[in-house]
Design an enzyme around this catalytic site. Structure first.
Site, short mmCIF file in Angstrom:
data_model
loop_
_atom_site.label_atom_id
_atom_site.label_comp_id
_atom_site.label_asym_id
_atom_site.label_seq_id
_atom_site.Cartn_x
_atom_site.Cartn_y
_atom_site.Cartn_z
N ARG A 58 5.60 23.74 -1.21
CA ARG A 58 4.74 22.76 -2.33
C ARG A 58 5.51 22.83 -3.83
NH1 ARG A 58 0.24 25.57 -0.08
NH2 ARG A 58 0.17 26.78 -2.15
N GLU A 95 -0.77 40.25 1.34
CA GLU A 95 -1.86 41.38 1.41
C GLU A 95 -1.70 42.17 2.56
OE1 GLU A 95 -6.63 40.89 0.87
OE2 GLU A 95 -5.56 39.20 1.10
#
Lengths: 171, 171
Positions: A58, A95
């Site tokens: 993006r 994460e």
């Protein structure tokens, strides 16, 4: 025109508890796109810029537009195995686990001034890894800019030495 | 300036026997980028264009530039699970197996004129699937354009009804 009104909030995407910021409504509106480019340009330091790096995928949307406006080259930083020539690679933490980004070794000449762009600044892991890639090529980072900044994730702290600029902030 | 001279040939990438066309040297040169955009514009049909669709992820590079030049909206067509809102999905065949592309259902209004862009036209599978996506949204495809066309793979035959244009050809 308020750019934030073009961002669509998607609860629980891609996983439960994440409030995803969907930038596609902004991309659909040529006036909003054009305003964003104008604001990015306004917030750049007054220096010549040789290359604009966009982070897959993006980050590519605005990085090419900024490169064109600056008469600079465009460099895609990509996921492993996508760039076909010799690359530098840097890992960054997620994460759970880690991931890798790559840049073509010959994309930047030593001493060139480089602007880093991505759509969203979250924890700053990918931006920080990309800064390391740019520096391994010998590039000098003049700014890291982002369409959206999730301020509560404090990503800007990881890259503050380069100068951070964002157009739409969530605190 | 010969655009083809900015394409780097990478033998045996991503797999043995494939002669990969690396467009990144072209992206690094602002004059080559700007010439490519100019040539794309010259080859467009004389009609108003509402939206430009770019196919993930190398199709994004020029699709945003063309959207800006046309004062049109930009629409990313993406791999499954990347677009966060309601999508249409279409499968396409690969050499072994198949893959899927998605578009946001609300990206195109019925009757809008749409330009499809990708970096390389090979077998035409992804372009054909993207045409189906655009038509499921009610869009009218005015042209499919590509930076590079691998003519020997005959992809243009799959989408010839829409009009096909390419800047750099390998026969």
């Amino acid at each position: 025109m308020e750019l934030k009104s073009y961002i669509r909030n998607i609860p629980d995407f891609p996983t439960k508890g994440v409030n995803y910021k969907d930038i596609t409504p902004l991309l659909l509106d040529p006036d909003a796109m054009s305003l964003a480019v104008k604001l990015f340009m306004k917030q750049l330091p007054h220096t010549n810029i040789d290359k604009v790096v966009g982070i897959e995928s993006r980050g590519f949307f605005f990085a090419t537009l900024l490169a064109e406006r600056l008469n600079a080259g465009f460099i895609p930083v990509r996921k492993p195995g996508k760039l076909p020539h010799s690359t530098h690679a840097e890992d960054y933490d997620l994460e759970y686990g880690s991931d890798t980004l790559e840049i073509h070794e010959d994309a930047i000449k030593r001493g060139e001034k480089v602007l880093l762009h991505d759509d969203v600044l979250a924890t700053g892991g990918t931006a920080e890894a990309t800064c390391r890639l740019i520096e391994r090529c010998g590039g000098e980072i003049v700014q890291c800019n982002f369409l959206v900044e999730l301020e509560f994730l404090k990503g800007a702290e990881k890259i503050k030495q380069y100068g951070v600029s964002s157009l739409i902030r969530y605190s």
